[in-house]
Scaffold this active site. Structure first.
Site, PDB file in Angstrom:
ATOM      1  N   THR A  25      25.547  65.914 -47.015  1.00  0.00           N
ATOM      2  CA  THR A  25      25.683  65.033 -45.867  1.00  0.00           C
ATOM      3  C   THR A  25      26.356  65.797 -44.728  1.00  0.00           C
ATOM      4  OG1 THR A  25      25.764  62.995 -47.152  1.00  0.00           O
ATOM      5  CG2 THR A  25      26.850  62.973 -45.008  1.00  0.00           C
ATOM      6  N   TYR A 185      28.052  56.271 -55.937  1.00  0.00           N
ATOM      7  CA  TYR A 185      27.076  55.463 -55.220  1.00  0.00           C
ATOM      8  C   TYR A 185      26.374  54.492 -56.175  1.00  0.00           C
ATOM      9  CZ  TYR A 185      28.230  58.861 -51.667  1.00  0.00           C
ATOM     10  OH  TYR A 185      28.929  59.643 -50.788  1.00  0.00           O
TER      11      TYR A 185
END
Length: 358
Positions: A25, A185
């Site tokens: 990311t 997640y």
């Protein structure tokens, strides 16, 4: 020739070498989760990797949670990613897309209007996220939302969102997809005993807790073929307020459930738990080709592959400051560092402006 530079086939994926760029990311997408021109340059510069696994990308608006991360659920996002894959392909590279639904690791300040924060159970993640303030009144660190527990019907909808995202990825020019199943997640939230308090078929026993991830993988495999689907896993990873009573047993249960699928690869990260050898666990409980990750340099990656620990090695940090990492490793050149202050800022600085010197 070093084994690092030998070609490799992973399912339907053809790699020119065994150096993989790990997903990272970097927060350079637009506020509407569309890939930007800086992202086109960034990935094109690193096209000499045998395979680029693009950064975690949301399969739906509900799957977004951080600021400026990409998605692939609408036509503008698909077209933005098509510009990236076309540039990488033209430079001789190949890409797969990591699909990342953050689940409860989200705040409304980073979500488009109408998007929900969902999880297996209504348990808030004890962490904070940075917000640019685009969808709220100010920038800074904010608490995560209290999530909405997914109903059985909603779980089926999320699985369908992953299936559609796999098809969208192929439309955008990706060779395949990877399921992000770590870092706290949504798939890991289902798997972990701390975040899954359900009493239905998706909770309780370890076989039930890994069911969601297994069904997502099966749905994506049915859409684009199992030889174009990979899985990323890190047993025992505590990131984003996640814990599990038996991380090794949970990982083994997932491997058992997905073994009949015949996935292209298992992207296995080194476990932070000293007593848990994730690479050995993966070799013993999965017949999928292994991509090893975390803490490798050129010599240690070569030694791991020559020792039969895996089929390829992925690099993250070294690809940040070394767009020409493959060439540097081939020539035995020193590796450049990177500026941590610009990891998640906007623009080209500290992103696509690192020079290649090989």
């Amino acid at each position: 020739m070093s084994i690092l530079f030998e070609p490799l086939r992973l399912g339907e994926l053809e790699l020119s070498n065994r150096i993989v760029m790990a997903p990272m990311t970097r927060s350079r997408a637009s506020v509407h989760a569309v890939p930007t021109a800086e992202m086109v340059d960034y990935y094109r510069q690193r096209a000499s990797a045998g395979l680029i696994i693009a950064e975690g990308t949301a399969p739906s608006a509900d799957g977004l949670g951080y600021c400026r991360t990409p998605a692939i659920y609408d036509s503008a996002q698909i077209e933005g990613w098509r510009q990236v894959t076309r540039a990488v392909n033209d430079a001789g590279g190949r890409m797969v897309l990591q699909l990342m639904h953050v689940g409860r690791v989200a705040c409304w300040q980073n979500k488009p209007i109408g998007a929900r924060t969902v999880a297996p159970s209504a348990i808030r993640a004890r962490t904070q996220l940075f917000s640019d303030g685009v969808f709220s009144d100010g920038a800074g660190l904010v608490d995560t939302d209290e999530p909405e527990a997914l109903s059985l019907e909603a779980i089926a909808e999320v699985i369908e969102q992953y299936r559609r995202a796999a098809l969208n990825a192929r439309e955008a020019g990706f060779e395949g997809v990877e399921l992000h199943c770590t870092s706290g997640y949504l798939p890991m939230q289902f798997m972990a005993s701390s975040s899954n308090r359900r009493s239905d078929g998706y909770g309780g026993t370890v076989e039930n807790r890994v069911r969601f991830a297994a069904e997502v993988l099966a749905a994506m495999a049915s859409a684009i073929g199992p030889g174009r689907v990979g899985l990323r896993m890190c047993p025992g990873n505590p990131y984003n307020d996640i814990s599990d009573a038996d991380p090794a047993g949970t990982a083994q249960a997932l491997c058992r459930q997905i073994e009949p699928l015949g996935l292209a690869y298992l992207h296995i990260m080194r476990s932070p738990l000293a007593q848990l050898d994730a690479f050995d666990l993966a070799r013993r409980h999965s017949t999928s080709a292994l991509i090893l990750n975390d803490g490798f340099d050129g010599p240690s990656a070569t030694a791991a592959l020559e020792g039969g620990q895996g089929s390829a090695v992925s690099f993250a940090r070294h690809f940040i400051g070394n767009p020409d990492l493959v060439e540097r490793l081939r020539a035995g050149l020193p590796l450049a560092g990177f500026d941590r202050k610009t990891l998640y800022t906007q623009g080209a600085q500290g992103y696509s402006d690192y020079p290649g010197r090989a």
